[in-house]
Design a protein around this motif. Structure first.
Motif: not given
Length: 204
Positions: A152-156, A160-161, A171-172
């Motif tokens: 999981v990518v937030v703002d680059g 999380a995975v 999501a972890t």
């Protein structure tokens, strides 16, 4: 052997004649020919034949093609270093030692969320991933053998995975991120649309 262009079966047969037998049903021919191409010995033409590269000139440093590839790479992956570029492109260091600076405006944070899958090019673009992935959490993503867990990518930045479990995206998060399921809900819905399945998100 390559005085004239040869296709792969003919080249494998010629190699066997000179004492280098390769099993044509294995990956050995593909790996050997790729190694020879990466080493600047031969090239593969559009008709799937192989021929020798010209050897009557000195290898150049960063020619126009390498500079253009560097520019596009930096536009997609910057900030990144020439070492990152060499690792990503497979080019030898002698061709990446004279690269121009690429100027670009840094992107402003927007809260953009993305679910990236196994081996997404985003992380594969860097040798040093610390700018986008905290080294403290790297082992949760880079689990060994070149394997990359979906992220999981937030703002680059990787925060999380994730994985699919019976129709749910689990999501972890790294550290305290209690609302991760809400953050990724829109992306999860888009994943469901793409796969044509019902999806929901939850936090592990």
């Amino acid at each position: 052997m390559l005085a004239d262009p040869l296709d792969r079966p003919a080249l494998v047969a010629r190699l066997a004649e000179v004492g280098i037998p390769l099993d044509p049903a294995s990956q050995a021919p593909a790996h050997l020919l790729a190694f020879a191409a990466h080493s600047g010995v031969l090239w593969r033409d559009l008709d799937d034949t192989y021929r020798l590269l010209r050897t009557d000139r000195e290898p150049r440093r960063a020619d126009d093609g390498v500079r253009e590839l560097w520019r596009r790479y930096r536009r997609a992956y910057g900030p990144a270093t020439p070492d990152d570029f060499a690792a990503w492109s497979g080019l030898p260091k002698r061709m990446t030692g004279d690269l121009p600076e690429v100027v670009g405006e840094p992107a402003a944070p927007t809260g953009a969320v993305r679910l990236l899958g196994h081996f997404d090019p985003y992380l594969l673009g860097y040798r040093d991933r610390s700018a986008v992935l905290d080294p403290a959490h790297a082992r949760l993503v880079q689990t060994g053998g070149g394997f990359l867990t979906p992220q999981v990518v937030v703002d680059g930045r990787v925060v999380a995975v994730w994985r699919r479990v019976r129709g749910r995206v689990v999501a972890t998060p790294f550290g305290d991120r209690p609302h991760i399921a809400d953050e990724i809900a829109e992306e999860v819905a888009d994943l469901g649309r793409f796969l044509d399945v019902d999806t929901a998100s939850t936090r592990r």
